[in-house]
Structures are given as structure tokens and as C-alpha cells.
Design a protein around this motif. Structure first.
Motif, PDB file in Angstrom:
ATOM      1  N   GLU A 138       0.813  -1.216   0.000  1.00 55.82           N
ATOM      2  CA  GLU A 138       0.000   0.000   0.000  1.00 55.82           C
ATOM      3  C   GLU A 138       0.850   1.271   0.000  1.00 55.82           C
ATOM      4  OE1 GLU A 138      -3.948  -1.684   2.373  1.00 55.82           O
ATOM      5  OE2 GLU A 138      -2.316  -0.738   3.500  1.00 55.82           O
ATOM      6  N   ASN A 139       2.096   1.156   0.468  1.00 54.36           N
ATOM      7  CA  ASN A 139       2.973   2.342   0.537  1.00 54.36           C
ATOM      8  C   ASN A 139       4.389   2.001   0.089  1.00 54.36           C
ATOM      9  OD1 ASN A 139       1.149   4.355   2.167  1.00 54.36           O
ATOM     10  ND2 ASN A 139       1.047   2.411   3.290  1.00 54.36           N
ATOM     11  N   PRO A 140       4.574   1.576  -1.145  1.00 50.93           N
ATOM     12  CA  PRO A 140       5.910   1.168  -1.593  1.00 50.93           C
ATOM     13  C   PRO A 140       6.925   2.303  -1.527  1.00 50.93           C
ATOM     14  CG  PRO A 140       4.401   1.389  -3.460  1.00 50.93           C
ATOM     15  CD  PRO A 140       3.568   1.474  -2.215  1.00 50.93           C
ATOM     16  N   GLY A 165       3.871  -7.495  -5.300  1.00 55.08           N
ATOM     17  CA  GLY A 165       4.076  -7.005  -6.664  1.00 55.08           C
ATOM     18  C   GLY A 165       2.783  -6.878  -7.435  1.00 55.08           C
ATOM     19  N   ASN A 166       1.922  -7.881  -7.330  1.00 60.23           N
ATOM     20  CA  ASN A 166       0.641  -7.844  -8.051  1.00 60.23           C
ATOM     21  C   ASN A 166      -0.251  -6.716  -7.547  1.00 60.23           C
ATOM     22  OD1 ASN A 166       0.939 -10.043  -9.900  1.00 60.23           O
ATOM     23  ND2 ASN A 166       0.652 -11.483  -8.215  1.00 60.23           N
ATOM     24  N   LYS A 170      -1.382  -3.486  -9.850  1.00 58.51           N
ATOM     25  CA  LYS A 170      -2.821  -3.324 -10.059  1.00 58.51           C
ATOM     26  C   LYS A 170      -3.302  -1.947  -9.620  1.00 58.51           C
ATOM     27  CE  LYS A 170      -7.274  -5.514  -8.968  1.00 58.51           C
ATOM     28  NZ  LYS A 170      -7.934  -6.632  -8.242  1.00 58.51           N
ATOM     29  N   THR A 171      -2.679  -1.386  -8.602  1.00 55.59           N
ATOM     30  CA  THR A 171      -3.183  -0.137  -8.017  1.00 55.59           C
ATOM     31  C   THR A 171      -2.357   1.095  -8.371  1.00 55.59           C
ATOM     32  OG1 THR A 171      -1.922  -0.577  -5.976  1.00 55.59           O
ATOM     33  CG2 THR A 171      -4.205  -1.356  -6.064  1.00 55.59           C
ATOM     34  N   THR A 172      -1.192   0.893  -8.981  1.00 59.63           N
ATOM     35  CA  THR A 172      -0.336   2.033  -9.340  1.00 59.63           C
ATOM     36  C   THR A 172       0.247   1.807 -10.731  1.00 59.63           C
ATOM     37  OG1 THR A 172       1.792   1.158  -8.545  1.00 59.63           O
ATOM     38  CG2 THR A 172       0.331   2.167  -6.898  1.00 59.63           C
ATOM     39  N   ASP A 173       1.013   2.769 -11.194  1.00 58.20           N
ATOM     40  CA  ASP A 173       1.721   2.617 -12.471  1.00 58.20           C
ATOM     41  C   ASP A 173       3.209   2.369 -12.231  1.00 58.20           C
ATOM     42  OD1 ASP A 173       2.443   5.074 -11.504  1.00 58.20           O
ATOM     43  OD2 ASP A 173       1.946   6.203 -13.333  1.00 58.20           O
ATOM     44  N   LYS A 174       3.558   1.962 -11.036  1.00 57.76           N
ATOM     45  CA  LYS A 174       4.954   1.707 -10.705  1.00 57.76           C
ATOM     46  C   LYS A 174       5.469   0.467 -11.412  1.00 57.76           C
ATOM     47  CE  LYS A 174       4.891   3.958  -6.158  1.00 57.76           C
ATOM     48  NZ  LYS A 174       5.787   5.048  -6.562  1.00 57.76           N
ATOM     49  N   ARG A 175       6.751   0.485 -11.720  1.00 58.58           N
ATOM     50  CA  ARG A 175       7.400  -0.627 -12.406  1.00 58.58           C
ATOM     51  C   ARG A 175       7.947  -1.601 -11.367  1.00 58.58           C
ATOM     52  NH1 ARG A 175      11.052   3.650 -15.248  1.00 58.58           N
ATOM     53  NH2 ARG A 175      10.689   4.403 -13.132  1.00 58.58           N
ATOM     54  N   LYS A 208      21.527  -2.443 -16.377  1.00 63.77           N
ATOM     55  CA  LYS A 208      21.213  -1.269 -15.553  1.00 63.77           C
ATOM     56  C   LYS A 208      19.762  -0.838 -15.732  1.00 63.77           C
ATOM     57  CE  LYS A 208      25.872   0.677 -15.202  1.00 63.77           C
ATOM     58  NZ  LYS A 208      26.723   1.846 -15.496  1.00 63.77           N
ATOM     59  N   ASN A 209      19.271  -0.908 -16.958  1.00 66.02           N
ATOM     60  CA  ASN A 209      17.880  -0.533 -17.199  1.00 66.02           C
ATOM     61  C   ASN A 209      16.935  -1.494 -16.488  1.00 66.02           C
ATOM     62  OD1 ASN A 209      15.666   0.886 -18.769  1.00 66.02           O
ATOM     63  ND2 ASN A 209      15.410  -1.209 -19.519  1.00 66.02           N
ATOM     64  N   LYS A 210      17.281  -2.780 -16.499  1.00 66.39           N
ATOM     65  CA  LYS A 210      16.418  -3.787 -15.896  1.00 66.39           C
ATOM     66  C   LYS A 210      16.346  -3.644 -14.388  1.00 66.39           C
ATOM     67  CE  LYS A 210      15.676  -8.799 -15.585  1.00 66.39           C
ATOM     68  NZ  LYS A 210      16.046 -10.129 -16.128  1.00 66.39           N
ATOM     69  N   TYR A 211      17.485  -3.387 -13.750  1.00 73.85           N
ATOM     70  CA  TYR A 211      17.530  -3.434 -12.295  1.00 73.85           C
ATOM     71  C   TYR A 211      17.519  -2.071 -11.601  1.00 73.85           C
ATOM     72  CZ  TYR A 211      18.248  -8.445 -12.515  1.00 73.85           C
ATOM     73  OH  TYR A 211      18.067  -9.786 -12.744  1.00 73.85           O
ATOM     74  N   ARG A 212      17.754  -1.009 -12.344  1.00 78.44           N
ATOM     75  CA  ARG A 212      17.802   0.288 -11.668  1.00 78.44           C
ATOM     76  C   ARG A 212      16.722   1.255 -12.147  1.00 78.44           C
ATOM     77  NH1 ARG A 212      24.324   1.462 -10.869  1.00 78.44           N
ATOM     78  NH2 ARG A 212      24.857  -0.674 -10.210  1.00 78.44           N
ATOM     79  N   ASN A 213      16.180   1.002 -13.310  1.00 79.68           N
ATOM     80  CA  ASN A 213      15.132   1.868 -13.833  1.00 79.68           C
ATOM     81  C   ASN A 213      13.763   1.303 -13.485  1.00 79.68           C
ATOM     82  OD1 ASN A 213      14.034   4.061 -15.208  1.00 79.68           O
ATOM     83  ND2 ASN A 213      14.005   2.973 -17.163  1.00 79.68           N
ATOM     84  N   ILE A 214      13.600   0.961 -12.204  1.00 81.54           N
ATOM     85  CA  ILE A 214      12.346   0.368 -11.725  1.00 81.54           C
ATOM     86  C   ILE A 214      11.977   1.028 -10.395  1.00 81.54           C
ATOM     87  CG2 ILE A 214      12.574  -1.893 -12.823  1.00 81.54           C
ATOM     88  CD1 ILE A 214      13.786  -2.935 -10.225  1.00 81.54           C
ATOM     89  N   ASP A 215      10.754   0.749  -9.946  1.00 79.69           N
ATOM     90  CA  ASP A 215      10.284   1.321  -8.684  1.00 79.69           C
ATOM     91  C   ASP A 215      10.294   0.319  -7.535  1.00 79.69           C
ATOM     92  OD1 ASP A 215       9.415   3.987  -9.715  1.00 79.69           O
ATOM     93  OD2 ASP A 215       8.097   2.733 -10.933  1.00 79.69           O
ATOM     94  N   VAL A 216      10.172  -0.968  -7.885  1.00 85.43           N
ATOM     95  CA  VAL A 216      10.129  -2.007  -6.857  1.00 85.43           C
ATOM     96  C   VAL A 216      10.972  -3.195  -7.325  1.00 85.43           C
ATOM     97  CG1 VAL A 216       8.674  -3.545  -5.486  1.00 85.43           C
ATOM     98  CG2 VAL A 216       7.781  -1.319  -6.209  1.00 85.43           C
ATOM     99  N   LEU A 217      11.970  -3.555  -6.525  1.00 91.29           N
ATOM    100  CA  LEU A 217      12.778  -4.740  -6.814  1.00 91.29           C
ATOM    101  C   LEU A 217      12.460  -5.808  -5.776  1.00 91.29           C
ATOM    102  CD1 LEU A 217      15.001  -6.332  -8.260  1.00 91.29           C
ATOM    103  CD2 LEU A 217      16.665  -5.245  -6.723  1.00 91.29           C
TER     104      LEU A 217
END
Length: 457
Positions: A138-140, A165-166, A170-175, A208-217
């Protein structure tokens, strides 16, 4: 060729032609790995599926698959652990046919949609982990960063990670990106490869794009980074990059950060910056709830009675995957026996080769059975059997009595633990021993000694 799409269509077609029980047992957990050289490699969950699908469904599978794929294919059934040795590795898929300088692998979330908070069964052993996971979802990036989940295999860590993750996707546009530590290692190794221009720039950029250009790992089984020194260094930098940008990091392991001696101190220290959550093995009530949830999800509640559910929950250990696998095994056994009615006797027969492996953490009833068996020089198998000789039946009655007075188990539950005895048999045994110890001092002394050895009260 999109194999997932082909198999989704195939499963949809097959489901219309089979009973729900047959489809759930033999097809639901299958997957099309690839079609190559007129061979279709199909992943199945257990060895028994290979035999049964080959003997009973070859024509159906071939017909449906050929209609969808448009070509005749020989069927090759394999287990997950056989993939590397049976399927030729095709390096050509790693580079794009349109531009060989760019890796084709698309960065996707890798999330499994079937794992959600809605179908995660909550009990005393995992309710804190569930609450923490939901808070992060709810608060990533704002609460509990990183979230570190740890516990034995099969307790629900991976389920919770996918559920987070799901929920976020579902609730945000985060990657969101879910990977295992093994996948992280493999991706890092690729950065050392050279492309057609004899450089590794494209691979490094992709990494770098795969692992750093994201919002949640979300990274599973972090303990397997142990021994990979350079990969640990890269993960350290990836962690810092995401953490400093307030990106959410979720990690799982089979042990706590302080016990991860195989990892560098600077990594273990960072794992403690957020929230550490231990997931404990499920108790009987939670195991029963997990089994019931699985049965309802597969629409089998009418086929599997309560005494079978309790038997599985009591005897298949604490690993959720073992619990679910036991259900599959019982249903498969029923199908192989001509769709025989699922009874306690059938379940005991179906699981007889796996029960001893499943009881990793024995409950109080098992402890009592073991101590009584040792005292009377018989085996636990004897005391749980249907043998009626006096040298076995009398110790069995004593064990039933002790289970009743030293635990909170009901008569039906105790009966299940003693080879599926009826609750009236247990009641008779308890009453007989109660009356006997009033007039037989020798028996009363034996009972007191056994109570001390058992040590539950």
C-alpha cells in the motif's frame, strides 16, 4: 512464437472436453516450454503425470496442439529439474534477429498472477508477515524499506512477494521486477559478453535498465548470492541506487540477515535498515485452512471429506508445497483407480510413501505414539496400524488415552492419527484405560512414568 499464448488456448480447449477433476489433476499445472524440431516440450509437475498423460491423453493433446500450432509435434513430457539436460540450449534466442547488438529479452515483472493477498491463508504463524507485506504494497518505498522476509522453504515467502508485486501493479503505475538471486547472477554474467562490435555496452545498459530503472525490486532466495563475490558487489551498488531513490526493495531468505554469513557484512547491514520478518511454520489449524483453500480453489470440496483434510494437515509436515502436493497426489491416485471415491483409506494408501518424509516437525500425538511404542518395544507403524494382537492393541489403547488427557485433540482427530480409527473406538479405549488404572496399580504406575517421559504436562 508465443508459447504461453499457445498453451493458454490449448488448456482452454482441453478444459471443455474433460471433467473438472481430470483437468485439475492432469493439466492445470502443465506448461509448454517450447516447440522445436517438431517436438513439443511440455513441463509437468510430477513424474506420475508423464506416465498418465502419455498413456491416456496423447491423442487428445496431439490433436489440440496441432490444431493450434499448425504442425504435427512429438510430445516430450519433462519435469522442471530435467529442463537443462533434456532441452537443447538455443543461444540464438538471446540476441534479436533484427539487431544482434541488442539483447531481445524484454524487461517484464515476472510476477505470477495467481499469488495474491486474497488467496494467502493467514494464521498465527504468518499474520505479522502478511500485515507487513500489505503495508509495503500500500505504501511502496515509504514504509519498511527494505522488507526482509525469512523462514524455511515452503512457508509462503514467495507467495507474499508476488502478492506485493501484483497489488502494486494493479493499483499504481509503478514498475515492478521480481527475480530470483540465480536470475540476478545470470543477468550479471551476461554483462561480460561481447556483441558483434566486440563491446559489452549493450549488455551493461540492458542490465542497468532492468535493475535500476524500476520502482520495486523483489529478489527471492538472496542466500544464493553467497560465493558470488562480484555479483554481491553489483547487488550492493544496485541496492544503494534504488534505496537512495526511495525505491522499494523486498528480499527473502531462508535465514535472518545476521545468519547470512555467506554474504558481505555491508550487505547484511543494509538488509536490517528496514523491517525483518520471520515466517514460522503453520500450526494444525493453519495447515487445515491451507488445504481447504486449495481444495475450494480447485473445486474439489465435494470430492474430499473432512477426515481426509485433517489427515493431510496432520501428517504432511509444515511445507505448504508439500500440503498442496499431497492433495494432488490423492486426487491423482483416485483418478488412476478409476475415479474411486476419495476416502480416508484411499488417502492413506496414496500418501503412504510420503508421510514419513512429511512429518518433519511432529505434533504432540506423534510424540506420544513414539514414546509409548518404545516403552512396549513395538514400532510406531504397529501402533498406527489395524493389527489387533494384544501386544499391539493394548499399547495402542494406552497411547489413545494419553493423547486424550495430555493434548487438546478431539476423539476424531486422535482416531485419524491412529490409522483412521473411528471416534467411538478412541472413546472406548480412553474409557477402558480410565477404569483400569483405578483398580490396577501397575498400570497406573506405567501411565505416570509415560507421562513424565512425554513431558507435555
Amino acid at each position: 512464437m508465443n508459447y504461453d499464448s499457445i498453451w493458454t488456448t490449448f488448456l482452454s480447449d482441453v478444459k471443455e472436453e474433460l471433467s473438472n477433476l481430470a483437468y485439475t489433476t492432469w493439466f492445470e499445472e502443465t506448461k509448454l516450454l517450447k516447440i522445436e524440431n517438431q517436438k513439443a516440450y511440455i513441463i509437468v509437475p510430477m513424474a506420475i503425470h508423464k506416465k498418465h498423460l502419455t498413456e491416456n491423453y496423447t491423442d487428445l493433446i496431439t490433436e489440440k496442439l496441432n490444431n493450434i500450432a499448425g504442425a504435427y509435434c512429438e510430445l516430450i513430457f519433462i519435469l522442471n529439474e530435467e529442463i537443462e539436460e533434456m532441452v537443447p540450449k538455443d543461444e540464438s534466442h538471446e540476441l534479436s534477429s533484427n539487431n544482434k547488438n541488442e539483447p531481445v529479452e524484454a524487461v517484464n515483472s515476472n510476477l505470477k498472477s495467481q499469488y495474491t493477498f486474497d488467496n494467502f491463508v493467514v494464521g498465527n504463524s504468518n499474520k505479522f508477515a502478511h500485515a507487513a507485506a500489505l503495508s509495503v504494497a500500500e505504501n511502496p518505498g515509504k514504509m519498511y524499506n527494505p522488507l526482509f522476509l525469512y523462514g524455511e522453504s515452503g512457508l509462503g515467502k514467495t507467495h507474499l512477494m508476488h502478492a506485493i508485486g501484483n497489488y502494486i501493479t494493479k493499483t499504481t503505475d509503478k514498475r515492478v521486477l521480481y527475480v530470483t538471486s540465480e536470475q540476478f547472477i545470470q543477468d550479471f554474467i551476461k554483462t561480460n559478453r561481447k556483441d558483434d562490435l566486440e563491446t559489452n555496452f549493450n549488455y551493461v545498459e540492458f542490465f542497468k535498465n532492468k535493475y535500476r530503472n524500476i520502482d520495486v525490486l523483489i529478489i527471492d532466495d538472496i542466500q544464493f548470492l553467497g560465493g558470488a563475490t562480484k555479483t554481491q558487489q553489483e547487488f550492493f551498488h544496485t541496492f544503494n541506487n534504488l534505496y537512495n531513490d526511495s525505491k522499494q526493495i523486498i528480499i527473502s531468505s531462508d535465514r535472518s540477515p545476521n545468519d547470512l554469513k555467506v554474504l558481505e557484512d555491508r550487505l547484511r547491514t543494509r538488509f536490517t535498515w528496514g523491517l525483518e520478518v520471520n515466517i514460522f511454520p503453520p500450526d494444525f489449524e493453519l495447515r487445515s485452512a491451507i488445504v481447504r483453500k486449495k481444495i475450494i480453489a480447485e473445486k474439489l470440496e465435494k470430492e474430499i471429506p473432512d477426515d481426509v483434510i485433517e489427515y493431510i494437515a496432520s501428517n504432511t509436515g509444515t511445507n505448504v508445497r508439500q500440503l498442496e502436493g499431497s492433495i494432488t497426489r490423492v486426487v491423482a491416485y483416485s483418478s488412476m483407480m478409476g475415479s474411486a471415491k476419495i476416502t480416508l483409506d484411499l488417502a492413506m494408501e496414496a500418501l503412504k510413501d510420503t508421510i514419513s518424509k512429511g512429518i518433519g516437525e511432529k505434533n504432540d500425538v506423534h510424540r506420544i505414539q513414539k514414546i509409548v511404542s518404545e516403552y512396549f518395544s513395538i514400532s510406531v507403524e504397529d501402533i498406527r496400524s489395524k493389527k489387533r494382537s494384544s501386544n499391539i492393541s493394548f499399547p495402542r489403547q494406552i497411547a489413545m488415552y494419553l493423547c486424550r488427557v495430555m493434548t487438546n485433540e478431539s476423539f476424531p482427530r486422535i482416531g485419524i492419527e491412529f490409522g483412521g480409527k473411528d471416534h467411538s473406538t478412541v472413546m472406548h479405549s480412553v474409557e477402558k484405560i480410565e477404569n483400569e488404572i483405578k483398580v490396577n496399580k501397575d498400570l497406573a504406575n506405567i501411565i505416570e512414568k509415560l507421562k513424565k517421559d512425554i513431558g507435555l504436562v
